[in-house]
Scaffold this active site. Structure first.
Site, short mmCIF file in Angstrom:
data_model
loop_
_atom_site.label_atom_id
_atom_site.label_comp_id
_atom_site.label_asym_id
_atom_site.label_seq_id
_atom_site.Cartn_x
_atom_site.Cartn_y
_atom_site.Cartn_z
N ASP A 45 9.41 2.40 -0.56
CA ASP A 45 8.56 3.65 0.04
C ASP A 45 8.56 3.11 1.72
O ASP A 45 8.37 2.21 2.12
CB ASP A 45 6.83 3.05 -0.63
CG ASP A 45 5.95 3.66 0.74
OD1 ASP A 45 4.74 3.92 -0.24
OD2 ASP A 45 6.12 4.40 1.35
N TYR A 94 1.08 -1.19 0.06
CA TYR A 94 0.07 0.04 0.12
C TYR A 94 1.26 1.07 -0.21
O TYR A 94 1.92 1.17 0.80
CB TYR A 94 -0.69 0.15 1.33
CG TYR A 94 -1.80 1.67 1.71
CD1 TYR A 94 -1.59 1.83 2.30
CD2 TYR A 94 -3.02 1.06 0.55
CE1 TYR A 94 -2.23 3.42 2.01
CE2 TYR A 94 -3.66 2.08 0.64
CZ TYR A 94 -3.59 3.49 1.27
OH TYR A 94 -4.37 4.91 1.21
N LYS A 105 4.41 10.08 7.98
CA LYS A 105 4.08 9.29 9.28
C LYS A 105 5.37 10.37 10.54
O LYS A 105 5.31 10.87 11.01
CB LYS A 105 4.14 8.17 9.16
CG LYS A 105 3.38 7.56 8.58
CD LYS A 105 3.00 6.20 8.91
CE LYS A 105 1.87 4.76 7.98
NZ LYS A 105 0.96 5.43 8.00
P1 KE4 Z 1 -0.64 8.61 3.72
O1 KE4 Z 1 -1.73 9.55 2.89
O2 KE4 Z 1 -1.73 8.67 4.49
O3 KE4 Z 1 -0.07 9.89 4.88
O4 KE4 Z 1 0.00 7.56 3.85
C1 KE4 Z 1 -0.26 6.70 3.04
C2 KE4 Z 1 1.12 5.75 2.82
C3 KE4 Z 1 1.49 5.40 2.02
N1 KE4 Z 1 3.04 4.17 2.37
C4 KE4 Z 1 2.61 3.23 3.47
C5 KE4 Z 1 3.36 2.29 3.10
C6 KE4 Z 1 1.95 3.75 3.77
O5 KE4 Z 1 1.84 2.55 5.15
C7 KE4 Z 1 1.20 4.61 3.75
C8 KE4 Z 1 -0.68 5.11 4.63
N2 KE4 Z 1 -0.15 3.55 6.29
C9 KE4 Z 1 -2.16 3.35 7.00
C10 KE4 Z 1 -1.73 2.31 7.65
N3 KE4 Z 1 -0.74 1.35 6.57
C11 KE4 Z 1 -2.61 4.74 6.76
C12 KE4 Z 1 -3.58 4.77 8.03
C13 KE4 Z 1 -4.95 4.90 6.39
O6 KE4 Z 1 -5.34 4.65 6.00
O7 KE4 Z 1 -5.65 5.93 7.38
#
Ligand code: KE4
Length: 446
Positions: free
Chosen positions: A248, A153, A276
């Site tokens: 990533d 993801y 994060k």
């Molecule tokens: P954000 O757009 O949510 O800040 O980041 C996207 C993203 C990109 N790459 C990785 C490896 C990530 O894990 C994420 C976002 N992670 C999720 C939980 N696994 C965020 C939680 C959510 O979607 O509310």
């Protein structure tokens, strides 16, 4: 001995009332799908406040928190140094839309931790970071295809919602409607940890793949470590083909080492995406890497990317305060030791209860899977018993421990977690594993 709260049902009234009201105004009552507890059922707890390793919901229930806001809170909630930095910055204004010293300072810290990053651009989310990194890779190589991994993801940009992990996996929709077929068609996806599949995908599209994007430690199928040699082979394959290698590190950056997975596994990617932790709990994403690539980014080069709140002063202050805590000596050894005690203890508790359970952990990110076999990729992760996970999740909630509300997410240990927190968690787990099997035998006996 961990005792379930008496009358817990009565202790979720405010969350239930708030959730009912929220669903009148927000799709599913939430601003991000994974918060809706769809993967575990029941009412999401509306959080009122948090401090250190603890969160309290609106009904006053206390939890030892391993969600950590999905990763950013490595220093724990409301760390006094982070709060003071945000407060001080706010007294000088909240946003200028102009360059600031804080952005320069945070960029310097990021570059010190990540030597592969020669230039970096701050944005406001991980999605923005990965979306832009792909645009940049396509512009730099003149190629259109992207190769990702099943269950990876990388945020919700169109071309990345293909065989995606995290929420799409939890909700059973790894490919979202609304993504134009032409966008999805530009994205190839093969099993994680499968070097042969990655090699064959590149060979089937020689010199047509702009970039391979990978979570160097998967966190969105639950935690899955890279198999020995997997990352090294990706580095060799991409270099031979002329495709860029994008790490990533939105989760792993500053998490599995100060310099992320690329430090831990000694791989130098061409581009890195961060999020994060780099924002310390405020909205920050970042992408960076080789100067010859990053110099394509506007206003230096023709590749456009922009953002009103990019490099926001409050977010920069939170990120700076957090990263400065992580440069203290011994921080990662401490997180390693505490996290190992937690996951070893969870494994032992499951064994004692006769529950098939396997834990994956890298540093202070972990997932316990309800399945007997090792979990090494998307297919083996999906074999986990999500109903048992849900029962365990709620049993732990009743015992005051807040885990990720999905089998396909990561849990996190922070610098605020104490030995007493781990003891309480393991005591709760001993009860919760027992309740998982006793609830099943009761149902079987009915
Ligand atoms: P954000 O757009 O949510 O800040 O980041 C996207 C993203 C990109 N790459 C990785 C490896 C990530 O894990 C994420 C976002 N992670 C999720 C939980 N696994 C965020 C939680 C959510 O979607 O509310």
């Amino acid at each position: 001995m961990s005792v379930p709260r008496e009358g817990l049902a009565a202790r979720t009234q405010r969350s239930e009332a708030l959730f009912a009201e929220a669903q009148k105004h927000l799709p599913g009552g939430v601003d991000s799908p994974v918060r809706a507890f769809r993967g575990v059922g029941g009412t999401p707890r509306f959080i009122a406040r948090a401090k250190g390793s603890a969160v309290w919901d609106e009904d006053g229930n206390h939890y030892v928190d391993y969600l950590a806001s999905w990763g950013p809170l490595i220093a724990g909630h409301a760390h006094p140094g982070v709060v003071a930095a945000i407060q001080e910055a706010a007294t000088r204004g909240t946003s200028y839309g102009a360059p600031t010293q804080a952005e320069v300072e945070l960029a310097q810290l990021v570059k010190q931790a990540f030597p592969s990053i020669e230039l970096v651009r701050f944005v406001s989310s991980g999605t923005e970071a990965t979306m832009t990194a792909l645009r940049l890779a396509r512009a730099f190589t003149g190629r259109d295809l992207i190769l990702k991994f099943d269950g990876g993801y990388h945020g919700h940009a169109d071309g990345l919602l293909v065989q995606a992990g995290s929420g799409p996996l939890t909700l059973g929709a790894p490919d979202s409607p609304g993504v134009p077929a032409v966008a999805a068609a530009q994205t190839l996806s093969v099993p994680y940890n499968d070097v042969v599949a990655a090699r064959d995908a590149l060979a089937a599209h020689p010199r047509q793949v702009a970039a391979v994007i990978v979570e160097p430690v998967a966190g969105n199928m639950g935690v899955i470590p890279p198999a020995p040699g997997f990352l090294e082979h990706l580095r060799e394959l991409t270099r031979a083909d002329g495709a860029l290698l994008i790490f990533d590190e939105v989760i792993t950056g500053f998490r599995v080492a100060l310099g992320g997975a690329q430090e831990r596994f000694r791989i130098r990617p061409d581009l890195t995406c961060l999020g994060k932790i780099v924002g310390g709990g405020l909205p920050v994403g970042a992408y960076g890497g080789r100067a010859d690539i990053m110099q394509q980014i506007s206003p230096l080069g023709p590749v456009y990317q922009a953002g009103t709140l990019s490099g926001n002063p409050l977010a920069m202050a939170a990120g700076l305060a957090t990263l400065r805590l992580l440069t203290e000596p011994g921080v990662y050894d401490h997180l390693e030791r505490l996290s190992a005690r937690l996951t070893d203890g969870l494994g032992n508790a499951a064994l004692s209860a006769g529950v098939a359970y396997t834990t994956n952990r890298v540093g202070s990110m972990f997932t316990g899977f309800f399945c007997p076999e090792p979990v090494t990729d998307y297919a083996s992760a999906k074999a986990a018993d999500t109903r048992r996970y849900a029962r365990f999740f709620h049993a732990m909630l009743e015992h005051g421990v807040y885990l990720a509300p999905s089998q396909f997410e990561a849990g996190f240990v922070s610098l605020a977690h104490t030995e007493a927190d781990i003891d309480a968690t393991l005591a709760a787990a001993a009860e919760a594993f027992g309740e998982v099997t006793s609830r099943e035998s009761r149902v079987a006996g009915e």
